[in-house]
Motif scaffolding. Structure first.
Motif, PDB file in Angstrom:
ATOM      1  N   ALA A   1       0.828  -1.210   0.000  1.00  0.00           N
ATOM      2  CA  ALA A   1       0.000   0.000   0.000  1.00  0.00           C
ATOM      3  C   ALA A   1       0.860   1.258   0.000  1.00  0.00           C
ATOM      4  CB  ALA A   1      -0.944  -0.001   1.200  1.00  0.00           C
ATOM      5  N   VAL A   2       1.895   1.285   0.828  1.00  0.00           N
ATOM      6  CA  VAL A   2       2.782   2.454   0.891  1.00  0.00           C
ATOM      7  C   VAL A   2       3.514   2.632  -0.438  1.00  0.00           C
ATOM      8  CG1 VAL A   2       4.839   3.404   2.022  1.00  0.00           C
ATOM      9  CG2 VAL A   2       3.021   2.364   3.392  1.00  0.00           C
ATOM     10  N   PHE A   3       3.971   1.531  -1.012  1.00  0.00           N
ATOM     11  CA  PHE A   3       4.645   1.598  -2.310  1.00  0.00           C
ATOM     12  C   PHE A   3       3.699   2.144  -3.370  1.00  0.00           C
ATOM     13  CE2 PHE A   3       5.489  -0.377  -6.439  1.00  0.00           C
ATOM     14  CZ  PHE A   3       6.769   0.076  -6.673  1.00  0.00           C
ATOM     15  N   LEU A   4       2.479   1.630  -3.406  1.00  0.00           N
ATOM     16  CA  LEU A   4       1.499   2.063  -4.398  1.00  0.00           C
ATOM     17  C   LEU A   4       1.157   3.542  -4.232  1.00  0.00           C
ATOM     18  CD1 LEU A   4       0.149   0.569  -6.712  1.00  0.00           C
ATOM     19  CD2 LEU A   4      -1.738   0.035  -5.182  1.00  0.00           C
ATOM     20  N   MET A   5       0.938   3.982  -2.991  1.00  0.00           N
ATOM     21  CA  MET A   5       0.633   5.394  -2.750  1.00  0.00           C
ATOM     22  C   MET A   5       1.798   6.294  -3.185  1.00  0.00           C
ATOM     23  SD  MET A   5      -1.512   5.635   0.779  1.00  0.00           S
ATOM     24  CE  MET A   5      -1.240   4.115   1.658  1.00  0.00           C
ATOM     25  N   SER A   6       3.006   5.835  -2.960  1.00  0.00           N
ATOM     26  CA  SER A   6       4.182   6.611  -3.355  1.00  0.00           C
ATOM     27  C   SER A   6       4.282   6.716  -4.866  1.00  0.00           C
ATOM     28  CB  SER A   6       5.450   5.966  -2.786  1.00  0.00           C
ATOM     29  OG  SER A   6       5.387   5.923  -1.382  1.00  0.00           O
ATOM     30  N   MET A   7       4.028   5.618  -5.564  1.00  0.00           N
ATOM     31  CA  MET A   7       4.109   5.630  -7.013  1.00  0.00           C
ATOM     32  C   MET A   7       3.003   6.492  -7.628  1.00  0.00           C
ATOM     33  SD  MET A   7       6.855   4.063  -7.655  1.00  0.00           S
ATOM     34  CE  MET A   7       7.470   4.629  -6.070  1.00  0.00           C
TER      35      MET A   7
ATOM     36  N   GLN B   1       1.892   9.253  -6.349  1.00  0.00           N
ATOM     37  CA  GLN B   1       2.354  10.641  -6.246  1.00  0.00           C
ATOM     38  C   GLN B   1       3.314  10.983  -7.377  1.00  0.00           C
ATOM     39  OE1 GLN B   1       0.826  12.641  -4.066  1.00  0.00           O
ATOM     40  NE2 GLN B   1      -0.282  10.775  -3.574  1.00  0.00           N
ATOM     41  N   ILE B   2       4.182  10.048  -7.714  1.00  0.00           N
ATOM     42  CA  ILE B   2       5.151  10.273  -8.785  1.00  0.00           C
ATOM     43  C   ILE B   2       4.440  10.350 -10.134  1.00  0.00           C
ATOM     44  CG2 ILE B   2       7.114   9.225 -10.001  1.00  0.00           C
ATOM     45  CD1 ILE B   2       7.919   8.143  -7.144  1.00  0.00           C
ATOM     46  N   LEU B   3       3.453   9.486 -10.357  1.00  0.00           N
ATOM     47  CA  LEU B   3       2.689   9.516 -11.601  1.00  0.00           C
ATOM     48  C   LEU B   3       1.950  10.844 -11.762  1.00  0.00           C
ATOM     49  CD1 LEU B   3       1.505   8.258 -14.170  1.00  0.00           C
ATOM     50  CD2 LEU B   3      -0.198   7.115 -12.710  1.00  0.00           C
ATOM     51  N   ILE B   4       1.306  11.295 -10.695  1.00  0.00           N
ATOM     52  CA  ILE B   4       0.588  12.565 -10.772  1.00  0.00           C
ATOM     53  C   ILE B   4       1.545  13.725 -11.037  1.00  0.00           C
ATOM     54  CG2 ILE B   4      -0.739  14.243  -9.413  1.00  0.00           C
ATOM     55  CD1 ILE B   4      -2.129  11.800  -8.091  1.00  0.00           C
ATOM     56  N   LYS B   5       2.654  13.756 -10.336  1.00  0.00           N
ATOM     57  CA  LYS B   5       3.643  14.819 -10.547  1.00  0.00           C
ATOM     58  C   LYS B   5       4.187  14.772 -11.976  1.00  0.00           C
ATOM     59  CE  LYS B   5       6.784  17.948  -9.535  1.00  0.00           C
ATOM     60  NZ  LYS B   5       6.486  19.342  -9.659  1.00  0.00           N
ATOM     61  N   HIS B   6       4.411  13.583 -12.500  1.00  0.00           N
ATOM     62  CA  HIS B   6       4.891  13.440 -13.875  1.00  0.00           C
ATOM     63  C   HIS B   6       3.877  14.020 -14.864  1.00  0.00           C
ATOM     64  CE1 HIS B   6       5.441  11.328 -17.733  1.00  0.00           C
ATOM     65  NE2 HIS B   6       6.716  11.552 -17.479  1.00  0.00           N
ATOM     66  N   ARG B   7       2.608  13.754 -14.643  1.00  0.00           N
ATOM     67  CA  ARG B   7       1.581  14.292 -15.536  1.00  0.00           C
ATOM     68  C   ARG B   7       1.507  15.816 -15.435  1.00  0.00           C
ATOM     69  NH1 ARG B   7       1.137  12.295 -19.707  1.00  0.00           N
ATOM     70  NH2 ARG B   7      -0.915  13.178 -20.075  1.00  0.00           N
TER      71      ARG B   7
ATOM     72  N   LEU C   1      10.758   6.465  -0.574  1.00  0.00           N
ATOM     73  CA  LEU C   1      10.283   5.898  -1.839  1.00  0.00           C
ATOM     74  C   LEU C   1       9.980   7.000  -2.855  1.00  0.00           C
ATOM     75  CD1 LEU C   1       7.886   3.029  -0.696  1.00  0.00           C
ATOM     76  CD2 LEU C   1      10.067   2.796  -1.895  1.00  0.00           C
ATOM     77  N   VAL C   2       9.302   8.046  -2.414  1.00  0.00           N
ATOM     78  CA  VAL C   2       8.997   9.156  -3.323  1.00  0.00           C
ATOM     79  C   VAL C   2      10.284   9.855  -3.732  1.00  0.00           C
ATOM     80  CG1 VAL C   2       7.900  11.436  -3.474  1.00  0.00           C
ATOM     81  CG2 VAL C   2       6.617   9.485  -2.578  1.00  0.00           C
ATOM     82  N   MET C   3      11.200  10.010  -2.823  1.00  0.00           N
ATOM     83  CA  MET C   3      12.462  10.659  -3.154  1.00  0.00           C
ATOM     84  C   MET C   3      13.230   9.845  -4.200  1.00  0.00           C
ATOM     85  SD  MET C   3      15.139  12.164  -0.454  1.00  0.00           S
ATOM     86  CE  MET C   3      16.845  12.070  -0.815  1.00  0.00           C
ATOM     87  N   ALA C   4      13.318   8.532  -4.004  1.00  0.00           N
ATOM     88  CA  ALA C   4      14.020   7.677  -4.971  1.00  0.00           C
ATOM     89  C   ALA C   4      13.296   7.689  -6.317  1.00  0.00           C
ATOM     90  CB  ALA C   4      14.125   6.250  -4.426  1.00  0.00           C
TER      91      ALA C   4
ATOM     92  N   TYR D   1      13.864  10.900  -8.168  1.00  0.00           N
ATOM     93  CA  TYR D   1      15.203  10.931  -8.743  1.00  0.00           C
ATOM     94  C   TYR D   1      15.230  10.132 -10.051  1.00  0.00           C
ATOM     95  CZ  TYR D   1      20.210  10.122  -9.295  1.00  0.00           C
ATOM     96  OH  TYR D   1      21.483  10.046  -9.795  1.00  0.00           O
ATOM     97  N   VAL D   2      14.644   8.936 -10.021  1.00  0.00           N
ATOM     98  CA  VAL D   2      14.692   8.039 -11.184  1.00  0.00           C
ATOM     99  C   VAL D   2      13.764   8.497 -12.301  1.00  0.00           C
ATOM    100  CG1 VAL D   2      14.182   5.677 -11.964  1.00  0.00           C
ATOM    101  CG2 VAL D   2      15.397   6.039  -9.809  1.00  0.00           C
ATOM    102  N   PHE D   3      12.512   8.826 -11.970  1.00  0.00           N
ATOM    103  CA  PHE D   3      11.514   9.080 -12.996  1.00  0.00           C
ATOM    104  C   PHE D   3      11.304  10.561 -13.338  1.00  0.00           C
ATOM    105  CE2 PHE D   3      10.183   5.017 -11.069  1.00  0.00           C
ATOM    106  CZ  PHE D   3      10.351   4.209 -12.191  1.00  0.00           C
ATOM    107  N   LEU D   4      11.644  11.448 -12.424  1.00  0.00           N
ATOM    108  CA  LEU D   4      11.404  12.873 -12.651  1.00  0.00           C
ATOM    109  C   LEU D   4      12.696  13.674 -12.775  1.00  0.00           C
ATOM    110  CD1 LEU D   4       8.496  13.383 -10.073  1.00  0.00           C
ATOM    111  CD2 LEU D   4       8.304  12.909 -12.525  1.00  0.00           C
TER     112      LEU D   4
END
Length: 133
Positions: A20-26, A28-34, A98-101, A104-107
């Motif tokens: 759940a924590v991993f999914l919630m973190s991902m 956030q990254i998807l939304i920020k990417h969009r 997780l969001v920080m990593a 770094y990788v995706f954004l």
């Protein structure tokens, strides 16, 4: 036998929690990417905001993010119904590294040493909680 079942249930609870924590973190990254690639910053003026919302509603990736967020919430509630809320929220702090990593990788975001050390302290705290529990 009962003790083995309890530890298996506990391990399952932790796996649910971590997923759940991993999914919630991902999410956030998807939304920020969009926002970065398709929508830009959310405007604070009323006219600009309504146009932004209209465009965002048409974005299938944001719909996917919403679906994943609801899925993560259901998994989160399944996990916390099986364990101490205090322990669960300690593990929720794993979202920061997780969001920080992921950022770094995706954004392609960069971070200063204090941010990296802070995330290291969070992970250290999680290890302490996990080893005690």
């Amino acid at each position: 036998m009962a003790q083995r079942f309890e530890s298996g249930l506990s391990m399952f609870s932790y796996l649910l929690l971590l997923f759940a924590v991993f999914l919630m973190s991902m999410v956030q990254i998807l939304i920020k990417h969009r926002f970065n690639t398709a929508h830009g910053e959310i405007p604070l003026s009323s006219g600009g905001f309504s146009g932004f919302v209209f465009q965002a509603i048409k974005d299938p990736y944001l719909w996917l993010a919403g679906l994943l967020l609801v899925t993560a919430a259901v998994i989160w509630y399944a996990a916390i119904s099986r364990m101490s809320l205090g322990v669960a929220f300690t593990f929720a702090a794993l979202s920061y590294p997780l969001v920080m990593a992921g950022s770094y990788v995706f954004l392609n975001e960069t971070f200063a040493l204090p941010q990296i050390l802070g995330c290291g302290l969070i992970v250290t705290g999680l290890v302490l909680v996990a080893s005690y529990h």
